[in-house]
Each structure stands twice: as structure tokens, then as C-alpha cells.
Design an enzyme around this catalytic site. Structure first.
Site: not given
Ligand SMILES: Cc1cc(N2CCCCCC2)n2ncc(-c3ccc(F)cc3)c2n1
Length: 249
Positions: A26-27, A71-72, A74-75
Site C-alpha cells: 500500500d501507499g 484486488s477485485t 480495483n476495477w
């Protein structure tokens, strides 16, 4: 704004290296924003950190390294960013497969890979093929992955086995559930010993919810693009500094 890290040498107990480390990287967006750069600049730097940390973890004797790459959820991001992210697996492997083979690192990818662009799937399948004979560290990318979806898929598969007469309801136990999760391909290393999340956020974000039941969590303020081998060593040292219990005394 930018923290300068004091150089420290941390001594690790090489008899207590976590076998499976999972990282929420992250980040990246905030790293770019702080530098008045486009978000994709953070992803580009972040991919190079993946290479550095893969080598570092392998050298430290880690058996499996799981990295939460997409991740799912992020779409929902802007098309331009999603398109850039979907090219990263290809970019990563086009320059890094020889290093992976040299370091005996085996590539695995878990997630709904069939929903990814064909070019991304081809790059992944080629890398898996090129590293299939490596028996060192498993580099496991979570790509188009979501833990709740993973669990739903496992329940559906188990229910199908019951309706097909392959499995009896009374035989369903924790092992059967684990065997139907995407991490089953990691074998004895399916469950992370250590979960690291970078950039200071302290959330699981739908990552490995079943598998982290007994994991140690380390939250590191360092943003992923700035994360180094020294930061990884410090996170492992924190892991080693805790008395690990498995529900017992
Ligand atoms: C979507 C995405 C984003 C991505 N970032 C770089 C790391 C920080 C997180 C976001 C951006 N990286 N880094 C490596 C990969 C990758 C994924 C699968 C694979 F088989 C090989 C490489 C990757 N994939």
C-alpha cells in the site's frame, strides 16, 4: 513530509524466519501524490520494489511470498490507471524472469485470472511455465483477488462435490475448506506466518481473511515505493519479537 530513516543493523534469528510472508503493498498513489507525480509513477516505482523485496525474501530463506497486486475492487479505479496496472505483470516478467530462475523462485498467481486481459494471462502463463521447475521460494501474486469471493467460490465448489456425491456433508472440515481456497497450491505454506501492510493503514482490505487466523500482523508506516530490504528485516524482527501462540497458553 519525508522521514529520513536512521540506519540500523537488525540481527535476525535465521532459525525463525517466517515461512510465508504476505504483503499488502500500500501507499503507491500517495507516494506519487506527495511528489506531485501521476499515480502510475507510484505503481512503476512499486513494481521495482517488488523485484528488490522478492530477492531479499528469497535470500533470507522465506518459503512463500504473497503480494497483493490487484484486488477485485480495483476495477473501480480510473480506466487509464487500470489499463496501466494490467500491463505491469507483462512488464515485470519481461525483465525479471531470468532473475527469478537464477534465484530458483517459482511463480504462482492466485485470483480470477480468466477475467484479465489475454495479454496479461499469456505473460502470467509463460512465467509460470518458465519457473515451474524452480523449487526455491514461491512468489505468489494475488491478482484480481478478493478473499470473500475466494471463500464463496470454495463454498460453491464444496457444495458441488456434495451434490455430485464426491463429498459427504459430515466430512466438511477446516482442511476441506482450506483445500478449496486459492492458497491450496502453496501446500504446507498456505497460511501466512506474517502479514505486512505498508503505508500505515491498519486494515485487511479483503485479503486472505481465512488464512490469517493465526498470523502475526505488522503495520509499517513506510509507503511501498520506499520499502527496502532493511524495512523487511525490521518487520521480520518485530515478528520474531512476539511470543507466537496458536490459541494455546
Ligand atoms: C496489477 C499489478 C500492480 C503492480 N504494482 C506494483 C506493486 C505495487 C502495487 C500496485 C502496482 N504489480 N507489481 C507486480 C505485479 C505483478 C502481478 C502479477 C504477476 F504475475 C507479475 C507481476 C503487479 N501487478
Amino acid at each position: 513530509m519525508f522521514k529520513f530513516k536512521k540506519k540500523t543493523t537488525t540481527e535476525l534469528d535465521y532459525n525463525n524466519i517466517p515461512k510465508h510472508i504476505a504483503i499488502i503493498m500500500d501507499g503507491n498513489g500517495r507516494w506519487a501524490q506527495q511528489r506531485h507525480l501521476p499515480r502510475i509513477a507510484g505503481h512503476k516505482k512499486g513494481m521495482n520494489v517488488v523485484k528488490d523485496i522478492t530477492k531479499a525474501a528469497s535470500d533470507l530463506g522465506v518459503k512463500a511470498l504473497t503480494l497483493y497486486a490487484f484486488s477485485t475492487e480495483n476495477w473501480k479505479r480510473a480506466d487509464q490507471e487500470v489499463n496501466y496496472l494490467m500491463d505491469l505483470p507483462e512488464k515485470f516478467f519481461s525483465t525479471f524472469v531470468p532473475d527469478l530462475v537464477k534465484n530458483n523462485v517459482k511463480v504462482n498467481v492466485m485470483g480470477y485470472v480468466d477475467q484479465l486481459p489475454k495479454s496479461t494471462q499469456n505473460a502470467i502463463n509463460n512465467a509460470i511455465e518458465d519457473t515451474k521447475d524452480c523449487d526455491g521460494m514461491i512468489l505468489n501474486f494475488a491478482l484480481n483477488y478478493g478473499s470473500q469471493d475466494e471463500i464463496v467460490t470454495a463454498v460453491q465448489n464444496i457444495a458441488k462435490k456434495v451434490s455430485d456425491g464426491i463429498l459427504n456433508v459430515e466430512d466438511i472440515n477446516k482442511e476441506v475448506v482450506s483445500d478449496n481456497l486459492m492458497t491450496s497450491s502453496l501446500g504446507e505454506f498456505a497460511n501466512p506466518d506474517l502479514l505486512i501492510r505498508t503505508s500505515g493503514e491498519e486494515r485487511l482490505s479483503n485479503f486472505l481473511l481465512w488464512q490469517v487466523a493465526y498470523s502475526e500482523f505488522v503495520f509499517d508506516d513506510t509507503k511501498w515505493p520506499d520499502y527496502t530490504k532493511e524495512d523487511l528485516i525490521n518487520c521480520i524482527a518485530k515478528f520474531q519479537g512476539r511470543h507466537r501462540r496458536f490459541g494455546g497458553l
